[in-house]
Design a protein around this motif. Structure first.
Motif, PDB file in Angstrom:
ATOM      1  N   VAL A 122       0.844  -1.198   0.000  1.00 26.29           N
ATOM      2  CA  VAL A 122       0.000   0.000   0.000  1.00 26.29           C
ATOM      3  C   VAL A 122       0.880   1.249   0.000  1.00 26.29           C
ATOM      4  N   TRP A 123       1.960   1.216   0.804  1.00 28.91           N
ATOM      5  CA  TRP A 123       2.842   2.384   0.846  1.00 28.91           C
ATOM      6  C   TRP A 123       3.600   2.583  -0.464  1.00 28.91           C
ATOM      7  N   GLU A 124       3.935   1.473  -1.134  1.00 29.02           N
ATOM      8  CA  GLU A 124       4.612   1.610  -2.439  1.00 29.02           C
ATOM      9  C   GLU A 124       3.707   2.343  -3.423  1.00 29.02           C
ATOM     10  N   TRP A 125       2.403   2.048  -3.342  1.00 26.22           N
ATOM     11  CA  TRP A 125       1.441   2.708  -4.220  1.00 26.22           C
ATOM     12  C   TRP A 125       1.338   4.196  -3.887  1.00 26.22           C
ATOM     13  N   TYR A 126       1.231   4.497  -2.573  1.00 28.59           N
ATOM     14  CA  TYR A 126       1.158   5.907  -2.180  1.00 28.59           C
ATOM     15  C   TYR A 126       2.449   6.646  -2.518  1.00 28.59           C
ATOM     16  N   ASP A 127       3.583   5.953  -2.371  1.00 28.17           N
ATOM     17  CA  ASP A 127       4.866   6.578  -2.683  1.00 28.17           C
ATOM     18  C   ASP A 127       4.929   6.930  -4.178  1.00 28.17           C
ATOM     19  N   TRP A 128       4.409   6.044  -4.996  1.00 26.96           N
ATOM     20  CA  TRP A 128       4.339   6.265  -6.459  1.00 26.96           C
ATOM     21  C   TRP A 128       3.445   7.459  -6.761  1.00 26.96           C
ATOM     22  N   ARG A 129       2.297   7.506  -6.107  1.00 29.30           N
ATOM     23  CA  ARG A 129       1.379   8.626  -6.345  1.00 29.30           C
ATOM     24  C   ARG A 129       1.963   9.949  -5.852  1.00 29.30           C
ATOM     25  N   ARG A 130       2.620   9.908  -4.671  1.00 32.59           N
ATOM     26  CA  ARG A 130       3.255  11.131  -4.139  1.00 32.59           C
ATOM     27  C   ARG A 130       4.326  11.631  -5.112  1.00 32.59           C
ATOM     28  N   GLY A 131       5.042  10.685  -5.725  1.00 32.69           N
ATOM     29  CA  GLY A 131       6.076  11.048  -6.693  1.00 32.69           C
ATOM     30  C   GLY A 131       5.494  11.787  -7.886  1.00 32.69           C
ATOM     31  N   ILE A 132       4.336  11.330  -8.346  1.00 31.07           N
ATOM     32  CA  ILE A 132       3.679  11.983  -9.494  1.00 31.07           C
ATOM     33  C   ILE A 132       3.102  13.339  -9.078  1.00 31.07           C
ATOM     34  N   ILE A 133       2.337  13.328  -7.991  1.00 27.30           N
ATOM     35  CA  ILE A 133       1.650  14.561  -7.561  1.00 27.30           C
ATOM     36  C   ILE A 133       2.669  15.650  -7.196  1.00 27.30           C
ATOM     37  N   GLY A 134       3.789  15.222  -6.602  1.00 34.82           N
ATOM     38  CA  GLY A 134       4.813  16.180  -6.160  1.00 34.82           C
ATOM     39  C   GLY A 134       5.390  17.003  -7.305  1.00 34.82           C
ATOM     40  N   GLN A 135       5.293  16.488  -8.518  1.00 39.43           N
ATOM     41  CA  GLN A 135       5.839  17.223  -9.676  1.00 39.43           C
ATOM     42  C   GLN A 135       4.804  18.148 -10.311  1.00 39.43           C
ATOM     43  N   LYS A 136       3.572  18.099  -9.828  1.00 38.74           N
ATOM     44  CA  LYS A 136       2.503  18.865 -10.475  1.00 38.74           C
ATOM     45  C   LYS A 136       2.338  20.238  -9.834  1.00 38.74           C
ATOM     46  N   GLU A 153       3.483  16.209   8.705  1.00 34.42           N
ATOM     47  CA  GLU A 153       3.619  16.450   7.263  1.00 34.42           C
ATOM     48  C   GLU A 153       4.932  15.859   6.788  1.00 34.42           C
ATOM     49  N   ASN A 154       4.934  15.290   5.602  1.00 37.53           N
ATOM     50  CA  ASN A 154       6.146  14.685   5.047  1.00 37.53           C
ATOM     51  C   ASN A 154       6.080  14.846   3.526  1.00 37.53           C
ATOM     52  N   TYR A 155       7.064  15.575   2.974  1.00 39.25           N
ATOM     53  CA  TYR A 155       7.055  15.856   1.527  1.00 39.25           C
ATOM     54  C   TYR A 155       8.144  15.073   0.781  1.00 39.25           C
ATOM     55  N   ASN A 156       8.768  14.068   1.459  1.00 38.48           N
ATOM     56  CA  ASN A 156       9.836  13.313   0.794  1.00 38.48           C
ATOM     57  C   ASN A 156       9.281  12.433  -0.318  1.00 38.48           C
ATOM     58  N   THR A 157       9.868  12.551  -1.495  1.00 38.45           N
ATOM     59  CA  THR A 157       9.544  11.614  -2.575  1.00 38.45           C
ATOM     60  C   THR A 157      10.865  11.171  -3.194  1.00 38.45           C
ATOM     61  N   PRO A 158      11.218   9.908  -3.167  1.00 38.01           N
ATOM     62  CA  PRO A 158      10.490   8.846  -2.484  1.00 38.01           C
ATOM     63  C   PRO A 158      10.667   8.945  -0.965  1.00 38.01           C
ATOM     64  N   LEU A 159       9.823   8.218  -0.254  1.00 38.35           N
ATOM     65  CA  LEU A 159       9.936   8.165   1.200  1.00 38.35           C
ATOM     66  C   LEU A 159      11.259   7.479   1.570  1.00 38.35           C
ATOM     67  N   LYS A 160      11.818   7.853   2.723  1.00 41.18           N
ATOM     68  CA  LYS A 160      13.123   7.277   3.108  1.00 41.18           C
ATOM     69  C   LYS A 160      12.997   5.817   3.510  1.00 41.18           C
ATOM     70  N   GLU A 161      11.867   5.432   4.098  1.00 45.15           N
ATOM     71  CA  GLU A 161      11.645   4.009   4.421  1.00 45.15           C
ATOM     72  C   GLU A 161      10.204   3.638   4.083  1.00 45.15           C
ATOM     73  N   ILE A 162      10.041   2.423   3.601  1.00 42.91           N
ATOM     74  CA  ILE A 162       8.707   1.923   3.265  1.00 42.91           C
ATOM     75  C   ILE A 162       8.529   0.546   3.902  1.00 42.91           C
ATOM     76  N   PRO A 163       7.538   0.356   4.755  1.00 47.67           N
ATOM     77  CA  PRO A 163       6.610   1.387   5.216  1.00 47.67           C
ATOM     78  C   PRO A 163       7.270   2.313   6.233  1.00 47.67           C
ATOM     79  N   PRO A 164       6.864   3.581   6.266  1.00 43.13           N
ATOM     80  CA  PRO A 164       7.435   4.495   7.257  1.00 43.13           C
ATOM     81  C   PRO A 164       6.941   4.173   8.668  1.00 43.13           C
ATOM     82  N   LEU A 165       7.812   4.420   9.653  1.00 41.85           N
ATOM     83  CA  LEU A 165       7.469   4.121  11.047  1.00 41.85           C
ATOM     84  C   LEU A 165       7.457   5.406  11.866  1.00 41.85           C
ATOM     85  N   CYS A 166       6.667   5.401  12.916  1.00 40.49           N
ATOM     86  CA  CYS A 166       6.549   6.578  13.783  1.00 40.49           C
ATOM     87  C   CYS A 166       7.880   6.818  14.501  1.00 40.49           C
ATOM     88  N   PRO A 167       8.462   8.025  14.381  1.00 42.71           N
ATOM     89  CA  PRO A 167       9.747   8.288  15.038  1.00 42.71           C
ATOM     90  C   PRO A 167       9.618   8.271  16.552  1.00 42.71           C
TER      91      PRO A 167
END
Ligand code: OAD
Length: 251
Positions: free
Chosen positions: A65-79, A137-151
């Motif tokens: 699921v996170w790989e999918w969101y990471d892909w979408r964030r990558g696309i949306i982030g360029q728009k 809030e997190n604007y990293n594309t791609p995310l640094k870890e997948i799935p991301p964990l609560c710091p």
């Protein structure tokens, strides 16, 4: 279509409006290059959004699921926001009150400068701890870890978006209903107006006496009830209305 539009009667209504509510859907971002929800380009690998944007999919395979969101964030982030988003943002200076209720999770309204935004379906740039409920809030594309964990606690983070089968935030929904029932004019822009409860907001507004202005490429189930139903691209129609509004002196 846009050039032939007779905006006269609408401009008269807008000149008297003090509380404007705007409900947007995926169509407002289409001209920024983000596919609409019910368009044909929604597939990722062999999956459909309905298979991935669910609590069950996330509990079974958070990495997928996170790989999918990471892909979408990558696309949306360029728009970038298009002229439609920009006019809506500018209108916060034009009208005494503008409340923007959006079903979109792409953050383009914020990027265009809108401030008074109520995001019914969340925001793809926000992550929520599945244990603590904290939102970051997190604007990293791609995310640094997948799935991301609560710091803080190490639990899984999830996208802060509403998934199929989940309820909307009661606070945001209540506020959206209130804003709809208190406005003088409601714009309904680029939404197929089929997904509840968002689809019922224009009816709240209409029943309370507001004028409904729909802007959409195609007719929707709302079109018959709208006071103004304008066919065309929101990135063209909104600047046209804005221009007319600026050059027409108040009666
Ligand atoms: P849809 O994809 O259902 O509808 C997009 C609408 O925008 C259609 O009616 C198009 O005709 C119109 N449209 C496309 N391009 C346009 C343009 N340039 N200018 C004006 N109109 C245009 O998207 P939504 O109605 O936003 O929810 O979908 C609502 C919800 O369905 C989404 O927020 C999502 C989905 O389930 C969740 O994920 C919870």
């Amino acid at each position: 279509m846009a050039e032939k539009l007779d905006t006269g009667p609408l401009i008269e209504v807008l000149q008297e409006a003090s509380r404007v509510a705007i409900l947007t859907g995926a169509g407002i971002s289409a001209e920024s290059g983000i596919p609409t929800f019910r368009g044909e380009e929604g597939l990722w690998k062999k999956y459909r959004p309905e298979e991935l944007a669910t609590p069950t999919a996330f509990s079974q395979d958070p990495k997928l699921v996170w790989e999918w969101y990471d892909w979408r964030r990558g696309i949306i982030g360029q728009k970038e926001p298009n002229p439609g988003h920009k006019v809506i943002a500018r209108w916060e200076e034009t009208f005494p009150t503008v409340s923007l209720i959006t079903q979109n999770i792409d953050g383009l309204h914020q990027k265009a400068g809108s401030k008074n935004i109520w995001e019914l379906h969340g925001n793809i740039w926000k992550l929520r701890c599945t244990e603590e409920g904290t939102i970051t809030e997190n604007y990293n594309t791609p995310l640094k870890e997948i799935p991301p964990l609560c710091p803080n606690c190490g639990a899984l983070l999830r996208p802060h978006v509403v998934w199929f089968g989940e309820s909307l935030s009661p606070t945001i929904l209540q506020k959206s209903i209130q804003l709809s029932s208190e406005c003088d004019v409601m714009f309904v822009i680029g939404t197929s107006a089929v997904v509840q409860p968002a689809a019922s907001l224009p009816f709240e507004a209409s029943e309370a006496g507001a004028k409904i202005v729909e802007i959409n490429l195609d007719p929707t189930s709302l079109s018959l009830y709208a006071d103004f139903s304008i066919r065309g691209k929101s990135g063209e129609i909104l600047p046209l209305i804005d221009e007319e509004l600026k050059k027409t002196p108040k009666a």
